[in-house]
Design a protein around this motif. Structure first.
Motif, PDB file in Angstrom:
ATOM      1  N   UNK A 217     -10.640   1.066  10.190  1.00 17.11           N
ATOM      2  CA  UNK A 217     -10.244  -0.289  10.564  1.00 17.11           C
ATOM      3  C   UNK A 217     -10.984  -0.772  11.813  1.00 17.11           C
ATOM      4  N   UNK A 218     -11.539  -1.977  11.762  1.00 19.88           N
ATOM      5  CA  UNK A 218     -12.249  -2.536  12.926  1.00 19.88           C
ATOM      6  C   UNK A 218     -11.277  -3.138  13.942  1.00 19.88           C
ATOM      7  N   UNK A 219     -10.398  -2.275  14.455  1.00 19.03           N
ATOM      8  CA  UNK A 219      -9.356  -2.691  15.396  1.00 19.03           C
ATOM      9  C   UNK A 219      -9.268  -1.648  16.509  1.00 19.03           C
ATOM     10  N   UNK A 220      -9.072  -2.115  17.706  1.00 22.35           N
ATOM     11  CA  UNK A 220      -8.947  -1.210  18.842  1.00 22.35           C
ATOM     12  C   UNK A 220      -7.743  -0.289  18.659  1.00 22.35           C
ATOM     13  N   UNK A 221      -7.953   1.000  18.906  1.00 20.45           N
ATOM     14  CA  UNK A 221      -6.872   1.972  18.791  1.00 20.45           C
ATOM     15  C   UNK A 221      -5.760   1.667  19.790  1.00 20.45           C
ATOM     16  N   UNK A 222      -4.521   1.862  19.344  1.00 17.27           N
ATOM     17  CA  UNK A 222      -3.387   1.709  20.233  1.00 17.27           C
ATOM     18  C   UNK A 222      -3.139   0.308  20.730  1.00 17.27           C
ATOM     19  N   UNK A 223      -3.512  -0.699  19.943  1.00 19.80           N
ATOM     20  CA  UNK A 223      -3.439  -2.084  20.434  1.00 19.80           C
ATOM     21  C   UNK A 223      -2.484  -2.978  19.662  1.00 19.80           C
ATOM     22  N   UNK A 224      -1.884  -2.472  18.583  1.00 21.52           N
ATOM     23  CA  UNK A 224      -1.115  -3.311  17.659  1.00 21.52           C
ATOM     24  C   UNK A 224       0.375  -3.018  17.786  1.00 21.52           C
ATOM     25  N   UNK A 225       1.178  -4.060  17.836  1.00 17.98           N
ATOM     26  CA  UNK A 225       2.631  -3.893  17.931  1.00 17.98           C
ATOM     27  C   UNK A 225       3.296  -3.821  16.556  1.00 17.98           C
ATOM     28  N   UNK A 226       2.715  -4.503  15.574  1.00 13.61           N
ATOM     29  CA  UNK A 226       3.246  -4.455  14.212  1.00 13.61           C
ATOM     30  C   UNK A 226       2.094  -4.486  13.225  1.00 13.61           C
ATOM     31  N   UNK A 227       2.028  -3.475  12.361  1.00  7.91           N
ATOM     32  CA  UNK A 227       1.027  -3.436  11.294  1.00  7.91           C
ATOM     33  C   UNK A 227       1.749  -3.510   9.950  1.00  7.91           C
ATOM     34  N   UNK A 228       1.116  -4.170   8.993  1.00 10.73           N
ATOM     35  CA  UNK A 228       1.702  -4.355   7.668  1.00 10.73           C
ATOM     36  C   UNK A 228       0.697  -3.919   6.616  1.00 10.73           C
ATOM     37  N   UNK A 229       1.172  -3.106   5.661  1.00 11.48           N
ATOM     38  CA  UNK A 229       0.354  -2.707   4.509  1.00 11.48           C
ATOM     39  C   UNK A 229       1.135  -3.148   3.271  1.00 11.48           C
ATOM     40  N   UNK A 230       0.786  -4.316   2.768  1.00  9.14           N
ATOM     41  CA  UNK A 230       1.576  -4.956   1.716  1.00  9.14           C
ATOM     42  C   UNK A 230       0.860  -4.889   0.372  1.00  9.14           C
ATOM     43  N   UNK A 231       1.459  -4.172  -0.568  1.00  7.50           N
ATOM     44  CA  UNK A 231       0.946  -4.056  -1.938  1.00  7.50           C
ATOM     45  C   UNK A 231      -0.523  -3.650  -1.956  1.00  7.50           C
ATOM     46  N   UNK A 232      -0.845  -2.620  -1.187  1.00  9.90           N
ATOM     47  CA  UNK A 232      -2.215  -2.134  -1.075  1.00  9.90           C
ATOM     48  C   UNK A 232      -2.334  -0.679  -1.533  1.00  9.90           C
ATOM     49  N   UNK A 233      -1.332   0.146  -1.213  1.00 10.09           N
ATOM     50  CA  UNK A 233      -1.455   1.587  -1.449  1.00 10.09           C
ATOM     51  C   UNK A 233      -1.753   1.930  -2.904  1.00 10.09           C
ATOM     52  N   UNK A 234      -1.213   1.159  -3.845  1.00 13.76           N
ATOM     53  CA  UNK A 234      -1.397   1.531  -5.255  1.00 13.76           C
ATOM     54  C   UNK A 234      -2.838   1.334  -5.738  1.00 13.76           C
ATOM     55  N   UNK A 235      -3.674   0.684  -4.918  1.00 18.86           N
ATOM     56  CA  UNK A 235      -5.096   0.545  -5.273  1.00 18.86           C
ATOM     57  C   UNK A 235      -5.943   1.692  -4.720  1.00 18.86           C
ATOM     58  N   UNK A 236      -5.387   2.520  -3.847  1.00 20.71           N
ATOM     59  CA  UNK A 236      -6.183   3.452  -3.060  1.00 20.71           C
ATOM     60  C   UNK A 236      -6.246   4.846  -3.679  1.00 20.71           C
ATOM     61  N   UNK A 237      -7.380   5.521  -3.440  1.00 27.33           N
ATOM     62  CA  UNK A 237      -7.495   6.898  -3.885  1.00 27.33           C
ATOM     63  C   UNK A 237      -6.901   7.878  -2.877  1.00 27.33           C
ATOM     64  N   UNK A 238      -6.644   7.416  -1.653  1.00 26.52           N
ATOM     65  CA  UNK A 238      -6.079   8.290  -0.624  1.00 26.52           C
ATOM     66  C   UNK A 238      -5.097   7.500   0.250  1.00 26.52           C
ATOM     67  N   UNK A 239      -3.898   7.221  -0.255  1.00 24.99           N
ATOM     68  CA  UNK A 239      -2.930   6.441   0.521  1.00 24.99           C
ATOM     69  C   UNK A 239      -2.550   7.088   1.852  1.00 24.99           C
ATOM     70  N   UNK A 240      -2.436   8.400   1.865  1.00 23.19           N
ATOM     71  CA  UNK A 240      -2.053   9.095   3.105  1.00 23.19           C
ATOM     72  C   UNK A 240      -3.076   8.855   4.203  1.00 23.19           C
ATOM     73  N   UNK A 241      -4.344   8.907   3.849  1.00 25.88           N
ATOM     74  CA  UNK A 241      -5.399   8.680   4.839  1.00 25.88           C
ATOM     75  C   UNK A 241      -5.331   7.249   5.373  1.00 25.88           C
ATOM     76  N   UNK A 242      -5.050   6.290   4.491  1.00 26.65           N
ATOM     77  CA  UNK A 242      -4.953   4.894   4.920  1.00 26.65           C
ATOM     78  C   UNK A 242      -3.820   4.700   5.920  1.00 26.65           C
ATOM     79  N   UNK A 243      -2.686   5.361   5.693  1.00 29.84           N
ATOM     80  CA  UNK A 243      -1.565   5.226   6.623  1.00 29.84           C
ATOM     81  C   UNK A 243      -1.838   5.954   7.937  1.00 29.84           C
TER      82      UNK A 243
END
Length: 328
Positions: A217-243
């Protein structure tokens, strides 16, 4: 020196950068929202090399910011900071009926209308796919109400919001009004184009859109107060890595919302709509969240209505929190 004050040297640099007609016109346009180089060329009626040269000077002065999206470059004028305060004060003294600025605004409106038309066509082309999935689960209003309740969690405002796999921008449209700033990330340039038009119509200027990989992710580490992953995991080959990657973006005490489907047997979603996974169990996602170093706080299932002889989908929502102490 606070963020609204400046040194004499900085103030002179900003004034010098704005003290040229084309650059002042550029800044006035970028203060209205994010634009690509090609769009600015069309609006100003100048060559790309000339527009790029002026943008470079504004960048060097710190008056505008640039981000890359594949082969494209997008520019916007930050709303906060000493440079923005001075520049907006200058814009506020300009005559809105000035023919040069009025013509620029007219062409900006035409550019936005063309962008909205392209987005509408994309929606029309893909609506049957999305509608086929939506009719199988709980009403969208019910799902979104649950997401909003989990997102706010008793707080009136989120400082920094991140929508991972933002797609057409609906979650940003729902949640960004409750955030001081927001970032949407998607790999698809076409989807980002749709989201950009949608958010512009909604007047959500505090949102940035970035093209990026969900695993980097092109986002600074430790900078986000709320992250949302909405209807994305079922497209991924590695959901655990994405989370795990999503968890790295969270500030201490930050929260992550995951929304996806509970396990189901609708093979047509895999065959027709590229779903890699046919849903997730509560324990499966809880394990992913724990492996990412987060503490699961909430799991909720939103069941579909009457099946009426047809298989339906249950929407599952998870909320997890970074274990480090946070401001909230």
């Amino acid at each position: 020196m606070n963020e609204t004050s400046a040194s004499l040297r900085d103030a002179l640099a900003w004034l010098a950068a704005l003290g040229e007609e084309s650059r002042l016109r550029l800044y006035a346009l970028l203060a209205e929202g994010e634009l690509a180089v090609g769009e600015l060329v069309t609006i100003l009626g100048q060559s790309q090399p000339r527009v790029s040269r002026h943008l470079k000077l504004l960048l060097e002065a710190g008056l505008v910011e640039r981000r890359r999206e594949g082969a494209w470059a997008f520019f916007h004028a930050p709303e906060k900071g000493a440079a923005a305060t001075l520049a907006h004060a200058i814009l506020g003294r300009l005559d809105p009926s000035d023919p040069v600025f009025a013509a620029d605004r007219e062409r900006l409106a035409e550019t936005r209308a063309a962008r909205a038309a392209r987005a509408q066509k994309y929606f029309a082309d893909h609506a049957p796919v999305w509608d086929e999935t939506r009719r199988l689960h709980a009403p969208e209003a019910e799902v979104e109400a649950a997401i909003l309740a989990a997102a706010l969690d008793g707080a009136p405002k989120v400082r920094r919001l991140l929508d991972i796999g933002c797609g057409a921008g609906r979650m940003l449209e729902l949640l960004a009004p409750h955030a001081e700033s927001a970032i949407g990330i998607d790999l698809s340039a076409a989807m980002l184009g749709v989201a950009r038009a949608r958010l512009e119509l909604a007047g959500l200027r505090q949102v940035q859109l970035r093209q990026g990989d969900i695993y980097a992710l092109p986002v600074e580490r430790g900078s986000v107060d709320l992250a949302v992953v909405h209807q994305v995991l079922h497209y991924l080959d590695n959901p655990a890595r994405a989370l795990r990657e999503a968890a790295l973006t969270l500030a201490p005490g930050g929260r992550l919302i995951v929304v996806d489907f509970a396990p189901h047997q609708l093979e047509m979603l895999r065959e027709k709509h590229e779903h890699r996974r046919l849903g997730f169990t509560a324990r499966e996602v809880d394990d992913y969240l724990k492996q990412a170093g987060l503490k699961p706080c909430l799991h909720r299932d939103l069941a579909p209505g009457d099946a009426a002889g047809e298989q339906k989908l249950t929407v599952s929502l998870w909320l997890a929190r970074d274990k480090r102490a946070g401001a909230d």
